[in-house]
Design a protein around this motif. Sequence first.
Motif, PDB file in Angstrom:
ATOM      1  N   VAL A   1       0.161  -1.459 -17.639  1.00 21.33           N
ATOM      2  CA  VAL A   1      -0.294  -2.771 -17.204  1.00 21.33           C
ATOM      3  C   VAL A   1       0.128  -3.047 -15.765  1.00 21.33           C
ATOM      4  O   VAL A   1      -0.685  -3.349 -14.911  1.00 21.33           O
ATOM      5  CB  VAL A   1       0.238  -3.875 -18.149  1.00 21.33           C
ATOM      6  N   ASN A   2       1.413  -2.952 -15.475  1.00 19.36           N
ATOM      7  CA  ASN A   2       1.917  -3.332 -14.163  1.00 19.36           C
ATOM      8  C   ASN A   2       2.367  -2.180 -13.282  1.00 19.36           C
ATOM      9  O   ASN A   2       2.403  -2.317 -12.074  1.00 19.36           O
ATOM     10  CB  ASN A   2       3.100  -4.297 -14.323  1.00 19.36           C
ATOM     11  N   GLY A   3       2.731  -1.055 -13.865  1.00 21.87           N
ATOM     12  CA  GLY A   3       3.394  -0.029 -13.081  1.00 21.87           C
ATOM     13  C   GLY A   3       2.599   1.192 -12.710  1.00 21.87           C
ATOM     14  O   GLY A   3       3.122   2.107 -12.098  1.00 21.87           O
ATOM     15  N   THR A   4       1.310   1.243 -13.047  1.00 26.04           N
ATOM     16  CA  THR A   4       0.540   2.458 -12.831  1.00 26.04           C
ATOM     17  C   THR A   4      -0.756   2.174 -12.079  1.00 26.04           C
ATOM     18  O   THR A   4      -1.463   1.226 -12.391  1.00 26.04           O
ATOM     19  CB  THR A   4       0.196   3.116 -14.186  1.00 26.04           C
ATOM     20  N   LEU A   5      -1.032   3.007 -11.090  1.00 29.51           N
ATOM     21  CA  LEU A   5      -2.302   2.947 -10.376  1.00 29.51           C
ATOM     22  C   LEU A   5      -3.013   4.279 -10.572  1.00 29.51           C
ATOM     23  O   LEU A   5      -2.481   5.325 -10.212  1.00 29.51           O
ATOM     24  CB  LEU A   5      -2.076   2.722  -8.880  1.00 29.51           C
ATOM     25  N   ALA A   6      -4.193   4.256 -11.157  1.00 30.96           N
ATOM     26  CA  ALA A   6      -4.974   5.467 -11.367  1.00 30.96           C
ATOM     27  C   ALA A   6      -5.651   5.863 -10.054  1.00 30.96           C
ATOM     28  O   ALA A   6      -6.149   5.010  -9.327  1.00 30.96           O
ATOM     29  CB  ALA A   6      -6.010   5.248 -12.453  1.00 30.96           C
ATOM     30  N   LEU A   7      -5.655   7.150  -9.754  1.00 30.23           N
ATOM     31  CA  LEU A   7      -6.305   7.667  -8.555  1.00 30.23           C
ATOM     32  C   LEU A   7      -7.578   8.399  -8.946  1.00 30.23           C
ATOM     33  O   LEU A   7      -7.736   8.829 -10.088  1.00 30.23           O
ATOM     34  CB  LEU A   7      -5.363   8.610  -7.814  1.00 30.23           C
ATOM     35  N   ALA A   8      -8.478   8.553  -8.002  1.00 29.12           N
ATOM     36  CA  ALA A   8      -9.739   9.256  -8.256  1.00 29.12           C
ATOM     37  C   ALA A   8     -10.246   9.829  -6.943  1.00 29.12           C
ATOM     38  O   ALA A   8      -9.760   9.487  -5.870  1.00 29.12           O
ATOM     39  CB  ALA A   8     -10.764   8.308  -8.860  1.00 29.12           C
ATOM     40  N   GLY A   9     -11.229  10.705  -7.040  1.00 30.35           N
ATOM     41  CA  GLY A   9     -11.826  11.313  -5.858  1.00 30.35           C
ATOM     42  C   GLY A   9     -11.080  12.563  -5.443  1.00 30.35           C
ATOM     43  O   GLY A   9     -10.326  13.145  -6.223  1.00 30.35           O
ATOM     44  N   THR A  10     -11.301  12.984  -4.222  1.00 30.75           N
ATOM     45  CA  THR A  10     -10.646  14.185  -3.701  1.00 30.75           C
ATOM     46  C   THR A  10      -9.928  13.834  -2.399  1.00 30.75           C
ATOM     47  O   THR A  10     -10.216  12.825  -1.760  1.00 30.75           O
ATOM     48  CB  THR A  10     -11.656  15.305  -3.426  1.00 30.75           C
ATOM     49  N   ILE A  11      -8.998  14.699  -2.023  1.00 32.76           N
ATOM     50  CA  ILE A  11      -8.300  14.572  -0.748  1.00 32.76           C
ATOM     51  C   ILE A  11      -8.325  15.947  -0.077  1.00 32.76           C
ATOM     52  O   ILE A  11      -7.899  16.945  -0.662  1.00 32.76           O
ATOM     53  CB  ILE A  11      -6.869  13.995  -0.916  1.00 32.76           C
ATOM     54  N   ALA A  12      -8.877  15.995   1.108  1.00 35.17           N
ATOM     55  CA  ALA A  12      -9.067  17.249   1.833  1.00 35.17           C
ATOM     56  C   ALA A  12      -7.770  17.680   2.520  1.00 35.17           C
ATOM     57  O   ALA A  12      -6.866  16.865   2.739  1.00 35.17           O
ATOM     58  CB  ALA A  12     -10.169  17.077   2.878  1.00 35.17           C
ATOM     59  N   PRO A  13      -7.657  18.954   2.899  1.00 34.14           N
ATOM     60  CA  PRO A  13      -6.483  19.412   3.638  1.00 34.14           C
ATOM     61  C   PRO A  13      -6.292  18.584   4.912  1.00 34.14           C
ATOM     62  O   PRO A  13      -7.246  18.335   5.648  1.00 34.14           O
ATOM     63  CB  PRO A  13      -6.808  20.866   3.981  1.00 34.14           C
ATOM     64  N   GLY A  14      -5.082  18.104   5.121  1.00 40.36           N
ATOM     65  CA  GLY A  14      -4.775  17.313   6.309  1.00 40.36           C
ATOM     66  C   GLY A  14      -5.221  15.865   6.230  1.00 40.36           C
ATOM     67  O   GLY A  14      -4.956  15.078   7.135  1.00 40.36           O
ATOM     68  N   GLU A  15      -5.882  15.482   5.135  1.00 37.34           N
ATOM     69  CA  GLU A  15      -6.382  14.106   5.011  1.00 37.34           C
ATOM     70  C   GLU A  15      -5.268  13.150   4.595  1.00 37.34           C
ATOM     71  O   GLU A  15      -4.434  13.467   3.748  1.00 37.34           O
ATOM     72  CB  GLU A  15      -7.507  14.039   3.981  1.00 37.34           C
TER      73      GLU A  15
ATOM     74  N   TRP B   1       0.838  -1.192   0.000  1.00 35.54           N
ATOM     75  CA  TRP B   1       0.000   0.000   0.000  1.00 35.54           C
ATOM     76  C   TRP B   1       0.877   1.248   0.000  1.00 35.54           C
ATOM     77  O   TRP B   1       2.043   1.210   0.348  1.00 35.54           O
ATOM     78  CB  TRP B   1      -0.979   0.033   1.161  1.00 35.54           C
ATOM     79  N   VAL B   2       0.279   2.345  -0.440  1.00 31.26           N
ATOM     80  CA  VAL B   2       0.933   3.656  -0.478  1.00 31.26           C
ATOM     81  C   VAL B   2       0.000   4.645   0.190  1.00 31.26           C
ATOM     82  O   VAL B   2      -1.193   4.673  -0.089  1.00 31.26           O
ATOM     83  CB  VAL B   2       1.225   4.106  -1.924  1.00 31.26           C
ATOM     84  N   GLU B   3       0.545   5.465   1.096  1.00 30.25           N
ATOM     85  CA  GLU B   3      -0.258   6.487   1.771  1.00 30.25           C
ATOM     86  C   GLU B   3       0.098   7.866   1.224  1.00 30.25           C
ATOM     87  O   GLU B   3       1.272   8.211   1.087  1.00 30.25           O
ATOM     88  CB  GLU B   3       0.031   6.459   3.272  1.00 30.25           C
ATOM     89  N   LEU B   4      -0.935   8.641   0.937  1.00 33.66           N
ATOM     90  CA  LEU B   4      -0.784  10.030   0.509  1.00 33.66           C
ATOM     91  C   LEU B   4      -1.315  10.929   1.613  1.00 33.66           C
ATOM     92  O   LEU B   4      -2.169  10.517   2.397  1.00 33.66           O
ATOM     93  CB  LEU B   4      -1.587  10.287  -0.764  1.00 33.66           C
ATOM     94  N   VAL B   5      -0.839  12.178   1.659  1.00 31.22           N
ATOM     95  CA  VAL B   5      -1.385  13.171   2.579  1.00 31.22           C
ATOM     96  C   VAL B   5      -1.433  14.513   1.848  1.00 31.22           C
ATOM     97  O   VAL B   5      -0.547  14.829   1.060  1.00 31.22           O
ATOM     98  CB  VAL B   5      -0.577  13.265   3.900  1.00 31.22           C
ATOM     99  N   ASN B   6      -2.483  15.268   2.113  1.00 33.17           N
ATOM    100  CA  ASN B   6      -2.618  16.617   1.571  1.00 33.17           C
ATOM    101  C   ASN B   6      -2.107  17.591   2.635  1.00 33.17           C
ATOM    102  O   ASN B   6      -2.763  17.796   3.654  1.00 33.17           O
ATOM    103  CB  ASN B   6      -4.078  16.910   1.220  1.00 33.17           C
ATOM    104  N   VAL B   7      -0.941  18.172   2.392  1.00 34.06           N
ATOM    105  CA  VAL B   7      -0.341  19.108   3.349  1.00 34.06           C
ATOM    106  C   VAL B   7      -0.723  20.554   3.048  1.00 34.06           C
ATOM    107  O   VAL B   7      -0.272  21.468   3.727  1.00 34.06           O
ATOM    108  CB  VAL B   7       1.204  18.951   3.393  1.00 34.06           C
ATOM    109  N   GLY B   8      -1.569  20.752   2.037  1.00 40.67           N
ATOM    110  CA  GLY B   8      -1.987  22.098   1.661  1.00 40.67           C
ATOM    111  C   GLY B   8      -3.264  22.535   2.359  1.00 40.67           C
ATOM    112  O   GLY B   8      -3.797  21.844   3.224  1.00 40.67           O
TER     113      GLY B   8
END
Length: 157
Positions: free
Chosen positions: A65-79, A37-44
């Motif tokens: 095929v193997n190296g890309t994961l598409a992201l979707a949705g939104t990420i709130a400040p501090g999330e 897994w990979v964790e992202l954070v919105n620091v803005g």
Amino acid sequence: MRAAKVPLLLVCSVSANVIINEVSDKGTLGTCDGADWVELVNVGADVVDLDGWMLCDSGGCQDNVNGTLALAGTIAPGEYRFVCPQAQPKWVGDSDTISLVDEHALEADITTLGGDGEFGKSWARWPDSTGPFRYTYVPTPGAPYAAGGIIHEVSDK
């Protein structure tokens, strides 16, 4: 003769506000069924729309095929948001480079793992969301990182 007034267009990118904060290349108990897994954070200060963003491994974003994961949705400040590559449970390798790429194909963040991953351990920024990456035995997928569990030194003697 007076010079013509030309409007100035400022383009501000919020890409730099979403960063990679933590990566588990061997999985952890209770998260993503034990897969990577990979964790992202919105620091803005603004909500960021992740539609069109990608996480890419060392194969690059061209490896759809193997190296890309598409992201979707939104990420709130501090999330904090963790991403499970369910179709590819061993997506991240020991010394893999993980890139976060925005909808304009601009690199928002990048990290190269230290090559010493194991189940139950993660590659995390310390201090949380601001510092350099280090291994920890106290993964916090989807949450701020707390003190303790950072490996500062390794010896085989």
